[in-house]
Structures are given as C-alpha cells and as structure tokens.
Scaffold this active site. Structure first.
Site, PDB file in Angstrom:
ATOM      1  N   ASP A  63      44.249  35.891  26.625  1.00 50.88           N
ATOM      2  CA  ASP A  63      45.072  36.091  25.553  1.00 50.88           C
ATOM      3  C   ASP A  63      44.870  34.477  25.069  1.00 50.88           C
ATOM      4  O   ASP A  63      44.496  33.571  25.445  1.00 50.88           O
ATOM      5  CB  ASP A  63      46.444  36.055  25.979  1.00 50.88           C
ATOM      6  CG  ASP A  63      47.644  35.836  24.963  1.00 50.88           C
ATOM      7  OD1 ASP A  63      47.110  36.498  24.034  1.00 50.88           O
ATOM      8  OD2 ASP A  63      48.673  35.541  25.427  1.00 50.88           O
ATOM      9  N   THR A 109      47.622  32.799  22.585  1.00 51.64           N
ATOM     10  CA  THR A 109      48.900  31.964  22.569  1.00 51.64           C
ATOM     11  C   THR A 109      49.433  31.950  23.763  1.00 51.64           C
ATOM     12  O   THR A 109      49.716  32.906  24.662  1.00 51.64           O
ATOM     13  CB  THR A 109      49.952  32.625  21.606  1.00 51.64           C
ATOM     14  OG1 THR A 109      49.121  33.260  20.465  1.00 51.64           O
ATOM     15  CG2 THR A 109      51.141  31.950  21.299  1.00 51.64           C
ATOM     16  N   GLU A 168      60.077  30.775  16.205  1.00 53.84           N
ATOM     17  CA  GLU A 168      61.540  30.916  15.395  1.00 53.84           C
ATOM     18  C   GLU A 168      62.069  29.664  15.585  1.00 53.84           C
ATOM     19  O   GLU A 168      62.514  29.365  14.814  1.00 53.84           O
ATOM     20  CB  GLU A 168      62.226  32.157  15.783  1.00 53.84           C
ATOM     21  CG  GLU A 168      61.520  33.327  15.146  1.00 53.84           C
ATOM     22  CD  GLU A 168      62.383  34.649  15.585  1.00 53.84           C
ATOM     23  OE1 GLU A 168      63.226  34.662  16.319  1.00 53.84           O
ATOM     24  OE2 GLU A 168      62.524  35.570  14.609  1.00 53.84           O
ATOM     25  N   PHE A 201      61.420  42.445  14.178  1.00 55.11           N
ATOM     26  CA  PHE A 201      60.051  41.985  14.058  1.00 55.11           C
ATOM     27  C   PHE A 201      59.236  43.006  15.083  1.00 55.11           C
ATOM     28  O   PHE A 201      59.679  43.501  16.076  1.00 55.11           O
ATOM     29  CB  PHE A 201      59.534  40.739  14.655  1.00 55.11           C
ATOM     30  CG  PHE A 201      57.980  40.143  14.795  1.00 55.11           C
ATOM     31  CD1 PHE A 201      57.383  39.810  13.635  1.00 55.11           C
ATOM     32  CD2 PHE A 201      57.433  40.755  16.003  1.00 55.11           C
ATOM     33  CE1 PHE A 201      56.117  39.510  13.604  1.00 55.11           C
ATOM     34  CE2 PHE A 201      56.052  40.243  15.972  1.00 55.11           C
ATOM     35  CZ  PHE A 201      55.381  39.671  14.756  1.00 55.11           C
ATOM     36  N   LYS A 235      59.895  37.373   6.510  1.00 57.08           N
ATOM     37  CA  LYS A 235      58.788  36.273   7.073  1.00 57.08           C
ATOM     38  C   LYS A 235      57.819  37.020   7.583  1.00 57.08           C
ATOM     39  O   LYS A 235      58.264  37.943   8.296  1.00 57.08           O
ATOM     40  CB  LYS A 235      59.453  35.154   7.625  1.00 57.08           C
ATOM     41  CG  LYS A 235      59.563  35.154   9.025  1.00 57.08           C
ATOM     42  CD  LYS A 235      59.955  33.908   9.952  1.00 57.08           C
ATOM     43  CE  LYS A 235      60.097  34.046  11.227  1.00 57.08           C
ATOM     44  NZ  LYS A 235      61.607  34.285  11.779  1.00 57.08           N
ATOM     45  N   ARG A 247      49.308  27.919  13.091  1.00 57.82           N
ATOM     46  CA  ARG A 247      49.920  29.309  12.830  1.00 57.82           C
ATOM     47  C   ARG A 247      51.041  29.373  11.653  1.00 57.82           C
ATOM     48  O   ARG A 247      51.827  28.616  11.471  1.00 57.82           O
ATOM     49  CB  ARG A 247      50.962  29.796  14.128  1.00 57.82           C
ATOM     50  CG  ARG A 247      50.316  29.779  15.308  1.00 57.82           C
ATOM     51  CD  ARG A 247      51.184  29.628  16.453  1.00 57.82           C
ATOM     52  NE  ARG A 247      51.962  30.952  16.689  1.00 57.82           N
ATOM     53  CZ  ARG A 247      51.634  31.940  17.295  1.00 57.82           C
ATOM     54  NH1 ARG A 247      50.503  32.007  18.138  1.00 57.82           N
ATOM     55  NH2 ARG A 247      52.561  33.121  17.371  1.00 57.82           N
ATOM     56  N   THR A 272      43.449  38.321  20.927  1.00 61.81           N
ATOM     57  CA  THR A 272      44.809  37.778  20.508  1.00 61.81           C
ATOM     58  C   THR A 272      45.471  38.690  19.200  1.00 61.81           C
ATOM     59  O   THR A 272      44.785  39.662  18.458  1.00 61.81           O
ATOM     60  CB  THR A 272      44.588  36.339  19.956  1.00 61.81           C
ATOM     61  OG1 THR A 272      45.987  35.664  19.307  1.00 61.81           O
ATOM     62  CG2 THR A 272      43.596  36.203  18.824  1.00 61.81           C
ATOM     63  N   ASP A 284      50.007  35.577  29.455  1.00 63.29           N
ATOM     64  CA  ASP A 284      50.996  35.070  29.851  1.00 63.29           C
ATOM     65  C   ASP A 284      52.369  35.821  29.068  1.00 63.29           C
ATOM     66  O   ASP A 284      53.289  35.844  29.509  1.00 63.29           O
ATOM     67  CB  ASP A 284      51.378  33.504  29.329  1.00 63.29           C
ATOM     68  CG  ASP A 284      51.239  33.582  27.865  1.00 63.29           C
ATOM     69  OD1 ASP A 284      51.078  34.297  27.082  1.00 63.29           O
ATOM     70  OD2 ASP A 284      52.154  32.675  27.238  1.00 63.29           O
ATOM     71  N   ASN A 334      53.088  41.014  26.082  1.00 63.28           N
ATOM     72  CA  ASN A 334      51.785  42.185  25.303  1.00 63.28           C
ATOM     73  C   ASN A 334      50.517  41.848  26.113  1.00 63.28           C
ATOM     74  O   ASN A 334      49.660  42.646  25.915  1.00 63.28           O
ATOM     75  CB  ASN A 334      51.726  41.271  24.013  1.00 63.28           C
ATOM     76  CG  ASN A 334      51.358  39.938  23.745  1.00 63.28           C
ATOM     77  OD1 ASN A 334      51.617  39.487  25.030  1.00 63.28           O
ATOM     78  ND2 ASN A 334      50.836  39.556  22.714  1.00 63.28           N
TER      79      ASN A 334
END
Lengths: 344, 1112
Positions: free
Chosen positions: B392, B394, B481, B523, B546, B577, B657, B799, B802
């Site tokens: 992954d 992130t 966030e 989201f 956003k 990002r 990712t 981590d 997902n």
C-alpha cells in the site's frame, strides 16, 4: 507519567543474546593447511590401522571341516525324525600342516539355519530361564507344553532345537594311538549370561527343582542331565545351552563349542599332525538343505580371522590420501594463479 | 464456523424472505391482531468450537482428519490388532504426544474464546419490561426487547435507536472495534419516538419495525443512521433506548466475523509431496517383502523348518488373510520412515522460532513503543520465499502524517511557512501570501475547509468549556481532514466543534459563526469525494464539496478549472496529496427536494447503497470550484533503501494504492521503485481515452508493450531475475478503471486474451504501480498474480482497513501498526511498526527460517530412511520374517530422544550466513527463491545419501560379523548385538552429519549434539544394565557393554561413521574451495572495477522530478 514510560520500557524486547539471535557462536573456518593435514592424518591412521589389522588377521590359523557330506549316512538317518534314538557316529580325519599356536577355539558352524526368524526368537521364556517362574511358558508356543499339558523346561523353539552333536577332537601322535585333545567347556559364554541372566530354580538338587516339568520334545535327556561329568554345568546353566540361546544374527553362523585346554602336548597350542573329529551326529541339517562344519581357530587381539576390517581400513586410508593429494594439487594450482595475478 | 453455528441457531433460514417484522417491546401492535411470537435466535454469541462434552470426540475427529495423523492412527491400530514385531508403544506414544499437545493447545484457545464469549454473553444489560428497568444477562435479550444503554457501554446487539437523553435524539458512537475508525459518529433516533425519554413512556410504545433480513455488509456503510451495531460503543451520551432487531449470531458483527482461513506455506506443501513419495517407498518395501516372503516360503523347508514349527492357529489361518497381515506387519515394521515426530518438531520449531521475530529489537519502534507482532507461526519460512510484494502507499511507504503545505484559491497560491509541532496548533505562524485572491473567495474557501469534514473535537477534561479554543484536539478517521482543518486554522479559521447540530467556526476576527449541519454526504472510495450541506445564520443553504480532482473537475463549471488544474498537477508531481474544494448554493426549493430524496434513500430497505449514490450524484453537480489544497505525505524512514534492497533481492514490488496516479508516481520515484532509467509503460484512462473506442486502444497498447518487452527479454525466463540488472528496466502504471476494463470486459471474448497479455507484461516489468484501486481490486490483483504459472508467493503489506482484503488474500499478509487503526495489523500474519522492517523480516528472518525448516524437513526424512533401510535389508537375511533389527526401545527412542534435540536446536539457532551479511547483501535471498532447498534435486541428494549411509551401516556390520569372533576370548555375538552396532553407527552418523551442517555453533548446539550422543551411550548402558522386571524379553541385557568390550567393534564403528560421512566431508571441503576461489575472483574483479566506479543510483536529493517529465 513515570509509570507509563516504564510500561513502554517493558515492551521493548529484551536485549539478550539469545533473543536477538546474537549468541556467541563458533563458525567453522576451514583453512587449506588444516583440511589437508586433517585428511593426511586420517588417511595415515586408516592405512596404518588397516595394515596392522591385515597382518594380525593373516597370523591367525583357521581350519574348517564340513562334515555333512562326509557323514552322509548319518545325515540320511537324521532325515527321518523317528530315528532319533538311533546313535550315529562319524569320524573325520584331517591333517594340520602347521602348528596352531596359542589358544585354540573350536566352533561349530551351521549353514542355512535361521536362528533369526521372528517367531523363533520370540519363542523362549526369560522368567523361566531366570529360574524365577519355571511354569511360565507363555511365549513359548508351539513348544510350551507337552501333549499331556506339563510345561516344558526349557520351553520354546530355541531351546528345543539346541545343537546336540558331540564333537571330540583326537590327535594321532603316532599313526596308531589317538589321543583325545583336552578341551574346556567352561567360559564360552558371556559372563552376564552365565551368572545373571540364566539361573537354575533353587532346590536341594536339580532334578527335584525341575520336577513338574518335562524335557523339550527333541531332547534325549532332561535339562538337568546335560553334562554328566560336571554337575555344575547342568540345568539352565549349561554352557552349550546358554551359547545356543543367544540367537545368531544371520542364517550362517558359528558358535563357540570348546576351547583348548593347554596341557601336555598342547601347551603351545595344537601341534601340526594328524587329527580326527569324532562326531556323534544328532543334529539334522539336510532337512532344511543346510550344512554343518567344525572350525578350529586361533584368535588375536582383534578377534577372528576376517580380512574385512583390515581391508576396509586400508581402502579408506588410500581413498583419503588420494583425495588429499588431489586437493593439494588444486590448492597449489589456485595458489599459483593467485601469485600470477598479483604479479600482473 | 460461524456460518454453521448460525444455521444451527437460526433454524429455518430458508423460510425467511425479504424483511422481518419486529414488534417493539414484543407487544402486539393492535389488540385485534393476534400476536404471533416469531422465532429469532437468542443473543448468545458463540465463537467457541467446543463444549465440555463434545471436546474430546470433536477435537479428535478434527485432528484425525489430517492425513498424517490418520495414517499414524491406522499404523497404531494395526499394531494393536495384528501380531507385529514392534510394540504398539513405538508408534502410539509419539502419536499420543502429538494429539495431546495439539488438543491442549486447541482446548486452551477454545477456553479463551469461551471466556471472551461469556464476558459478552453474561454482561448485565437493562431491559425495559412492563415499564420497569429489568436487569438481565446480555444473552437473554430477545428480538423486540427495548434495551437501555449507558455511556461508554458497548451495544449488546444491533439496536434501532428509539430515543436518547438529548432532546434532538442524537447519540455518538465509535466503531473502533468494528472497522478501526476511532472517530465518533452521530446516530439519530427514529423521529417519532424521540420524545420517549423514560422507561414508562417507552413501554407505551406500540410499533412494529420492518427491517431487512440480517446481512453481513459492514463496509459499504455502517448501517442507516438509526441502527446501532453490536460492538460499537456509546460515547458522550448519557443513555439511549433502543429496540433489538438483530441478536446474537445475526448481528452484523457476528456475520462479519470470519475466522481467518488457514494459510499453508509452500514448505508444508513440499512436506506433503515428500510424504507421498515416502509413503510410496513404504508401500513398495512392504509389498516387496511380502512377495519375497511368499516366494521364499514356497519351499516347504523354508516355510516350516523343523526347528520353527508353526502353531496350530497359524496353520489354520487363511493364506490370503495371512498375506494381508504380513503386509500390514511389514508396513508397521517400516513405518518409521514417515516420522510422526517430524510434525511435532516442525510445529515446535515454528512456534518457538516465531518468537525471534517478536523479540527482535530492531523491529521496536520508539514512537509507538511496540515491536513486531506475530499472529501466526505457520508462515515463518514463507517469508523467505516471497516473489511478489504488494504494498500500500499511504501509511506504508509514506508516513501518513499529513501536513498542510499549500493551497490554491482561484488559482492563486497560498503557502504557509509555519510548521506545526504536533496535535495542538497555534495560529501565530506568519503566513506568506504570494498574491491574493478576492477576499470573499478566500474566506469562502477557508470556511469550506472548516465545514466540509467529519472531524471530531476531543476536549481536554481539564478545561471546562469546549469553546476554549486553545485546547482542541482533532480526531478523525482520516489524517487528511485533520491536516486540512489545521491548515484552515493557520489562516485564521478555526473549527471549534459541533453543538446541537450546528458547526461552529471562529473566524479571522475571532467571531463565532454557526452553521446548521443539514446533511453529510459521506466520503466513499467510489465517489472519492464528500460533501456537507449547511445552513448559514443568514439562512442560505450551501453545499461544500471536497474530493479528488478527477471526481470534482467534471462537476464544476468548466472555465474555472484551468488555473487550478495546473496547480493541482504541479502539486501532485511534487508528491503531495491534492484535494479540490467546490461549493454550490442551493435554493430552498431545491433543498426541499434534495432533503426528501436523501431521506427517502436513507430509509430505503432495498438497494439503499445504489439509491444513495444516485442521489449524491444528482446533488453534487454544477458546483463552483474554489480552490485546491496540497497536503504532504512524508515518505517513511528508509522506505527507499528498503525498496532498493528488496529489488536487489529479486523481488517484484507492486504498489497498489487508492491515490491518484501523479501522486502515486511521484512517491514511487521518491522511494526508488522507479529509477530514472526506468521506462514507464502506462495503461491509464489518460492514455486510453485518447481514442474513441477504449477497448481497441487498450488492445493496441497491450500488444505494443508486449512486443517491446518480448523483444528485450529473450525466451530465457529462467534467468529473468538476473537479467534485470543488465536489461532496460520497465515499469508499468495502471489505474483502477483500466484494470477493471481488462479484467471485467467479459462480454468480449477476447477478455481472457487481454488478461494474459497484461499478465505477460506485468511479469516482465520490474515494478508495477496500480493506482486508483478499490480495496477489492487490490485483492483481485493479488489473486491474479497468485494464480500465475508457477504460483509465485505473494506478500501484501498495508496499514489500513482498505488493505485487509489484500492482506487476507495473499500468501503472507503483513500489517503496519500505523495510524489508520489496527485493523490491518489484526488481520495480518505478521505486523511490524514500519515499512523498513520488511527488509530484515524478509532478508534475514525469512531467509533463515526457510533454510532452517527446509533443512529440518530434509534431515528428518534422511535420518529415518537411514534408520529403516538396514531394517529392510535385514529382512533378506532373516527369511522375511519381520524380525526387527533394533530393540523396541531403540525404535521408540530414536526419533524422540536420541536425534530430536540437535535438529530442533539447529532449526532454531542456525545462521549459515551472518544476519548482518544477509541484510546487507540482498542478492543472497535469490539463492533460496522458488523453494530451492526442497526441490527434486536436493531431495534426491538427501535420499541417496540416506540410502548410501544405510547400506554402509548394514553391510559394514554384516561383513564384520563374518568372522568367528569379534573378541579375543572367542565369545560370540548374537542378532541384538548386530542391531546395536548398526544403531550405534546410525545415531552417531546422523548426529555428526548435523554437526557437519551446523555453521553456527552456540553453546546450545554443543550441548544438545554432544549431550544427545552422551545420552544415547548412557541410556544404552542403563537399558542393558538391569534385568527389567516389566519386560518379557531381556534381549538387550548387557549387549551394549559387551559390544564395547571388543576392540574390533570400536574400530568398525569408527570406520563406518567415517565412511558414511566421507562424501559429506569431501563435499564441504570442495564447496569451501569453490567459495574461496569465487571470493578471490570477486575481490580481483572488484579491484579492477573500482577504477571505473560509477554511482549506481543517484542520491535522492540530487534527482529532480524534471527527469521524468519527458515520460509523462
């Protein structure tokens, strides 16, 4: 706050050599000289040992006389089990060209007799032989009880099939008068067998000790009458019996029968000359296509006259040396190359 | 397992359709209607497998389902029933040991589960019955009961929120134990029952609830907003009333709980293959012996010689039956060739060995104060076999500690200089404004940042009022966030919390602005954006949105995009990002409609997800772009070095990712997954959408890339790993939509073709980057690679929640104990604090574990073949009568006592190469790839070695026995002495063979190796020194001592050991010579190379991203 930091500390893995896989350890470092000298030393040891073994094996005198074919009439007689009570003797003359010096041992040797059959090996009763429980014949099938139900002593197939030929060696000093060569029947067993593993049942005399039991079916005499000359050599303590009870590893085997009593003419050993074996032929071997023989042999520090160990050592030593020589060659070649490279 | 018990508890599942009706408080809705008691399952959670009563039979049944155990059971039963040469103890004892140890382990684990179950089931809850609060055990809750839950309690079952202590009927809930998200979520009570605050009033309620049948779907969303899930915890709310709708095994938590499927390592599969080979050898041996026995017995004097007559019983037995029992007896006699103790040793090795990972100090992380975690010990050796790594980005490659870097408002760049230390932020940093956008737009943008999020405020207890802005800690499931809210704070707009559904903001003039939060459009990974609808104090209704640029750009007025787009792309290139922010004013009329639609969708019972999505889609259109933000995601410590090392070790690293391509690509460059020399092949929407028909273009590209790669790589796929270094390197970039195009264009017959071409391309690329991946797609990719030809071993590391699907899917799953909750770590096989730890985990630990266990397995088969071969050969000399060569004690003790500890110590401690060397030279990892030590070659080598040694033992001793006597006093040895000599040579040889293989002699090795040999000698003296009263046969009495009194025997034993080990010694010396000369050559080469030394990789800092701009 302090407690928390202690908490964190406790979660840090212990910094011990074992847990960090950092135990002090020895790593084998092979150096060319070390390996080569090791190989040479091993080779030298093997070669030396081999030569010594071969020489000592060569010094042994051994003579084997097969008597199944020579005593063909007796062998034929024993083919039929019903002739068990008919005595058959047989005399085999032979010539000893060289003196057998030192202790001479007499073995009988059987060919094709499987003392190592699974059922056969099982068929004995140790508690009986220990003298503790004469009636314990549990494992002895099919030779545990006689037809009328009395327990057999000693029971089992091994005891039942004891080697029962009598072999007498006589020396013809002059052509006419044979002298019986004095033989000892003691000390032919393992010490522990004779004194620990085999015990007669305790009683006033042996025949009463074995009361209530019967002899094995193939035996002509009960166990307490095996040796008429030496009363101490009777019952389960009979040396021949004990020797027989130690089952052989292979179908062709020798068992120690007598050893030379070095007196009179025989102080030096067996002198060269004419001898003959006088054999009372009882043990049937032709029924299983086997053979019997008598072996006379001297011994050395390493035992009997087998070249195997000596040869094996010699060959191993030779191969080791061969390997070390070729390794030395490779080593020198590599070294030369290195030198060349450095010169470049 | 859960499924099964589920069925058991809820009989008649098939009868239920569509919906279920729940009567609140179990009161019938109307008097006239007859109350039919419905049957739902009770609220008992059963995660345990066994009860006290069924433990023994069930556990035994499960254990004997393993082939090996079953085989040993059969052997044992045969030994008990058939008259066999070896005592049943010889195989019964080890089997008993194995079974007992496993049963105790499983029993203990089940006891833990029982305890956990009881803790949940016996917890006291309060139920409203007849207007009274009744104390009950949690397991007694029935569907329809009204339950009272206090603050900080977890919900005992799935509840519909009827009312809470607050007047607006909200409550806050954390679902940390369900999905790892630690933020508080707001749930709302059913509108009609908000007012029912007391037990009495609740009891008057007569209602029926129509709800869906239990569904395990947890991830789409955590249920509608008035469903409270079992396992979640009530926060910041004093108490609530709820009605139980799903209980016990029907709760979402129970339905989602699935035992991790057992992963089996490649080594284990090899063991099973060997097992079959040896089983075959065993059967052959037994068959050969049986046949020969009957051939031999065909002559009558062999069948029944006069000295060994048959018993009556034997004569009467049927010949066929006798043959069968003979076959079984031979099998029992030779059964040691398949060692029961190997399974014990392997288990012990794995169990004990896994401690080294959790003990490793290098895996300890100072920040989180934790080391590595081992969740399974079954896969230690698999760490040394990895071919593909899926990582992954992130939180794994990057820190996932976000930092607000800059923003762009209407195309104007704002960059803050102030750096934040940690969670508490101050607004004193001087800010640099490059050039300013319109003040109104600026404020709008910052308000948007402050409003459009799901951040919670955690107030410090020491301070009374939550409005005291100095002590605010933001909590959110997403660190982006928090970074954004903090970023807004830097520019003067501070989010100070939510009160009564009003979001409060302190603006630059230190005034509090209040906005009524009307709706949050959460989201999700498909939409890739979130929105809030708020009402200003003035009454205007605003929507702030956003999201990812690709998700936002199509939904805003076109003319606004250009400036921002350039800005976003530049930021993405720098590895930041980016998020775009947009807003929209909603007229009250529109809002009415939207509101209705939203509520309708939320209340929908079927296809709720789709409906919601559609509504969201409708709402988030025609927005106005305000600006974009850039958040930096720092690379993890040593991520680049780790990737480089893994690359050098011949591993293929794929980055999967969810991030956008540009960001992901820059991260890949930063962590040196792509080198500057790497040629990139792109399969993205960008490259494909150039053409009208996507599929044609895709096909074209695939063919073109394949041609290019095949041209570069000739057929030699074998040396592919080595070829990497010499050839041009290729990297592949693919995104989610293209991937689904490749994988899912099922209506097209050529889809299979696409897939295979795609896989061919993938296999030839050194690095692959998959961006815009949904969690499921990650797992899909892993599965695809797993099923490649040669079934490569895959490792996934991640981590976040997902990554769980991919972690579970791959052969080895590694979790990072990161910031996105512990879900990944919990579901992983191993968890480490940082990505950099992967290097040591694979290169050192994995390598060592593999070498250790491979050697262990080979050695076990070797030593048992050595052991049993003389026994087999002996049958040819004892008339095939099944006479064992060794005494029963030796047969039993050989594997348990004499030869077990040295190999166990070896397999725990061996370091054939230094750990430091292993980590510093990654190429060593290639040596063991592809299960190299358990292939046919090494297996045959070991087998032949064993056969050679067994033959030497037997015939060496055989020839030794041809002499009249081995002693100078002419005493004669019997068969037990013969067996003991063979056995002595055997024990010494196999132990010394291990000593020769040991490269790492710790005191433990010395102790167990020499100790085992000493123990053997001691035991033999002891065993032969006493007439054992419990033995019927005193076969071994004084055999060993008598044997040692002969010089010849000593000489023979020494010689036979030497001959047996001689080939091995030669091999070691030769290998040493070769290694030495190789090293010499290498050092020579190095010396000549050093003149023309060139920097292999340019240091990271020197490299600019302009390098790859020509590829973009």
């Amino acid at each position: 706050m302090k407690r928390i930091s202690e908490d964190y500390q406790s979660r840090l893995p212990d910094n011990t050599a074992l847990k960090q896989q950092q135990l002090p350890a020895y790593r084998l470092q092979l150096s060319a000289t070390g390996v080569l000298s090791g190989f040479f030393a091993a080779g030298a040891f093997c070669l030396g040992m081999g030569i010594i073994l071969i020489l000592s094996a060569k010094s042994i005198k051994e003579i084997e006389v097969k008597y199944t074919k020579i005593c063909a009439n007796c062998a034929e007689l024993r083919e039929d089990a019903t002739n068990f009570d008919k005595e058959c003797t047989c005399s085999i003359p032979f010539y000893l060209s060289e003196t057998m010096k030192g202790n001479v041992y007499m073995y009988y040797k059987l060919y094709g007799f499987y003392q190592n059959l699974y059922q056969y090996i099982l068929s004995r009763s140790n508690s009986q032989l220990l003298g503790t429980d004469l009636k314990d014949v549990g494992n002895c099938a099919p030779f545990s009880n006689s037809h009328d139900g009395t327990p057999i002593a000693p029971c089992g197939a091994i005891a039942n099939s004891i080697f029962n030929d009598t072999i007498i060696l006589s020396y013809n000093l002059n052509s006419s008068i044979p002298i019986e060569v004095p033989m000892l029947r003691s000390k032919i067993t393992w010490w522990t067998d004779k004194y620990v593993k085999f015990q007669n049942p305790s009683s006033i005399n042996l025949s009463s000790a074995f009361a209530g039991t019967t002899k094995p079916p193939y035996w002509s005499k009960p166990v307490y009458e095996l040796d008429e000359e030496d009363p101490g050599n009777n019952g389960f303590l009979n040396d021949d019996f004990i020797v027989w009870m130690r089952t052989a590893a292979f179908p062709t085997f020798k068992k120690l029968y007598r050893r030379l009593n070095r007196i009179q003419y025989f102080i030096e050993g067996l002198p060269a000359g004419n001898y003959s074996f006088n054999i009372t032929y009882n043990f049937p071997v032709t029924r299983f296509k086997g053979e019997k023989s008598v072996v006379l042999s001297t011994l050395t520090w390493s035992g009997g006259s087998s070249l195997f160990l000596g040869l094996a050592y010699t060959v191993t030593g030779a191969v080791t040396w061969l390997a070390s020589f070729s390794m030395m060659a490779i080593h020198l070649m590599l070294k030369k190359k290195k030198m060349l490279f450095i010169q470049d | 397992m859960f499924r099964r018990s589920f069925n058991r508890f809820c009989a008649g599942e098939e009868k239920r359709v569509g919906t279920r009706t729940v009567f609140v408080g179990n009161h019938p809705v109307s008097e006239t209607e007859a109350y039919i008691a419905q049957r739902f399952c009770d609220n008992r959670i059963v995660s345990s497998k066994y009860t006290l009563w069924n433990f023994l039979p069930k556990n035994l049944f499960e254990q004997f389902r393993r082939i090996a155990n079953f085989y040993f059971l059969i052997i044992f039963l045969v030994q008990v029933t058939v008259d066999t040469p070896t005592s049943p103890v010889t195989s019964g004892l080890p089997l008993f040991f194995v079974i007992t140890v496993t049963a105790i382990k499983q029993g203990y684990e089940d006891w833990l589960r029982h305890r956990a179950d009881n803790e949940v089931n016996k917890r006291t809850v309060y139920i409203i019955e007849n207007a009274k609060r009744v104390r009950k055990e949690s397991e007694k809750i029935k569907v329809g009961d009204v339950v009272e839950v206090q603050a900080d309690e977890t919900f005992p079952c799935d509840l519909i929120l009827l009312s809470s202590c607050t007047s607006d009927g909200t409550c806050y809930v954390t679902t940390a134990s369900l999905d790892g998200e630690s933020n508080c979520k707001t749930h709302y009570a059913v509108r009609d029952t908000i007012a029912l605050h007391t037990a009495e009033s609740i009891d008057t309620l007569r209602a029926a609830i129509e709800c869906e049948q239990p569904q395990p779907d947890l991830y789409k969303s955590l249920g509608p907003e008035n469903l409270l899930l079992k396992g979640a915890t009530l926060k910041n709310t004093k108490k609530i009333y709820g009605v139980a709708v799903y209980t016990g095994m029907e709760t979402k938590m129970a339905l989602n709980y699935q035992g991790k499927s057992q992963k089996r390592s490649a080594v284990e599969k090899s063991i099973n293959a060997f097992l079959i080979v040896y089983l075959f050898i065993l059967l052959t041996k037994a068959a050969v012996c049986t046949t020969l026995k009957y051939v031999w017995q065909s002559t009558p004097y062999n069948d029944e010689p006069w000295y060994n007559q048959k018993t009556q019983k034997e004569r009467e037995t049927l010949k066929v039956l006798k043959m069968f029992t003979d076959f079984l007896s031979f099998m029992v006699l030779f059964n040691f060739i398949i060692p029961v103790s190997m399974y014990v040793t392997v288990e012990m090795q794995k169990f004990l060995g896994s401690f080294f990972i959790s003990w490793d100090k290098d895996f300890y992380d100072e920040e989180i104060h934790e080391g590595a975690l081992v969740n399974t010990s079954d896969l230690n050796e698999e760490l040394g076999q990895v071919d593909y790594i899926f990582t992954d980005k992130t939180g794994t490659l990057t820190e996932n500690s976000m930092e607000f870097i800059e923003c762009c408002i209407d195309g104007h760049k704002y960059k803050g200089v102030a750096q934040e230390a940690d969670g508490l932020s101050e607004t004193d940093g001087p800010l640099t404004y490059f050039d300013k956008a319109d003040k109104n737009r600026e404020e709008l943008f910052l308000r948007a940042l402050c409003l459009c999020h799901t951040v919670e405020i955690k107030t410090n207890d020491a301070v009374d009022g939550p409005t005291e802005s100095a002590k605010l800690t933001y909590v959110s499931s997403s660190p982006d966030e928090i970074a954004l809210v903090k970023g807004a704070k830097k520019y003067g707009f501070t989010f100070v919390g939510i009160r009564n559904g009003h979001m409060r903001i302190e603006n630059q003039r230190k005034e509090i602005e209040e906005y009524e939060l009307l709706h949050t459009l959460n989201f999700d990974s498909v939409r890739r954006r979130m929105s809030v609808i708020v009402k200003t104090q003035a009454g205007d209704i605003l929507l702030f949105c956003k999201g990812a640029d690709s998700a936002v750009f199509p939904r805003v007025q076109n003319h606004e995009i250009e400036l921002t787009k350039a800005h976003v792309e530049r930021n993405a290139m720098d590895g930041y990002r980016t998020l775009c922010v947009a807003f929209k004013e909603i007229t009250p009329d529109d809002y009415e409609r939207i509101n209705r639609q939203l509520i309708e969708a939320k209340m929908a019972l079927q296809d709720r997800e789709e409906k919601m999505e559609k509504v969201f889609d409708d709402i988030e259109t025609n927005m106005n772009l305000i600006g974009a933000t850039a958040v930096e995601d720092k690379l993890q410590d040593q991520a680049a070095e780790t990737i480089e090392a893994l690359h050098a070790a011949g591993l293929k690293v794929w980055v999967l990712t969810g991030d956008k391509m540009e960001t992901a690509k820059s991260t890949c460059y930063a962590c040196r997954l792509f080198q500057t020399s790497t040629e990139l092949l792109e399969l993205t929407t960008k490259t494909i959408e150039e053409s009208e028909r996507k599929e044609d273009r895709l096909h074209e590209l695939l063919i073109e890339y394949r041609k290019k790669l095949l041209h570069d790589f000739p057929k030699s796929t074998r040396s592919l790993k080595k070829a990497w270094t010499e050839h041009q390197e290729y990297g592949l970039i693919i995104d989610g939509s293209t991937l689904s195009l490749i994988l899912n264009s099922s209506q097209d017959s050529s889809s299979n073709n696409y897939k295979s071409i795609f896989l061919q391309i993938c296999m030839k690329c050194t690095a692959v980057l998959c961006c815009r991946m949904a969690p499921l797609q990650k797992a899909q990719i892993v599965r695809m690679v797993k099923n490649l030809k040669g079934s490569p071993i895959t490792l996934s590391i991640g981590d976040g929640a997902n990554d769980v699907s991919m972690i579970l899917e791959s052969h080895v799953g590694i979790g990072i104990k990161g910031k996105e909750g512990r879900q990944a770590a919990r579901n992983s096989d191993y968890a480490v604090p940082k990505f950099k730890h992967l290097k040591k985990l694979l290169l050192a630990h994995g390598h060592l574990y593999y070498v250790r266990i491979a050697h262990l397995v080979q050695y076990f088969f070797y030593k048992n073949l050595c052991f049993i071969l003389p026994q087999f050969l002996y049958q040819f000399f004892c008339g095939f009568s099944q006479q064992p060569l060794y005494d029963a004690a030796y047969l039993t003790m050989y594997n348990i006592c004499f030869t077990s500890l040295p190999i166990l110590a070896y397999s725990l401690l061996e370091q054939h190469i230094n750990i430091d060397t292993l980590t510093s030279d990654p190429r060593l990892y290639m040596k063991i790839s592809g299960n190299a030590m358990l292939q046919l070659g090494p297996f045959l080598y070991w087998t032949f070695l064993a056969a050679f040694e067994g033959t030497v033992f037997f015939f060496g001793t055989y020839f030794l026995f041809q002499t009249s006597s081995l002693e100078e006093n002419a005493k004669v040895y019997g068969n037990w002495t013969f067996g003991t000599i063979v056995f002595t040579v055997l024990v010494f040889t196999v132990t010394l063979k291990l000593a020769l293989d040991t490269r790492f002699w710790t005191w433990i090795n010395h102790f167990v190796i020499w100790g085992s040999l000493a123990f053997y000698v001691f035991f033999s003296f002891f065993w032969g020194g006493i007439i054992w009263p419990f033995l019927k046969q005193q076969r071994m009495y004084f055999v060993f001592a008598q044997m040692l009194s002969s010089v010849s025997t000593w000489l023979a034993i020494v010689l036979l050991i030497f001959i047996s080990l001689f080939p091995e010694i030669l091999l070691i010396v030769l290998k040493n010579v070769r290694r030495r000369s190789a090293r010499r050559n290498l050092s020579c080469k190095r010396a000549s190379d050093s003149l023309s030394a060139r920097p292999s990789v340019r240091p990271l800092l020197l490299r600019t991203f302009s390098d790859e701009s020509n590829i973009l």
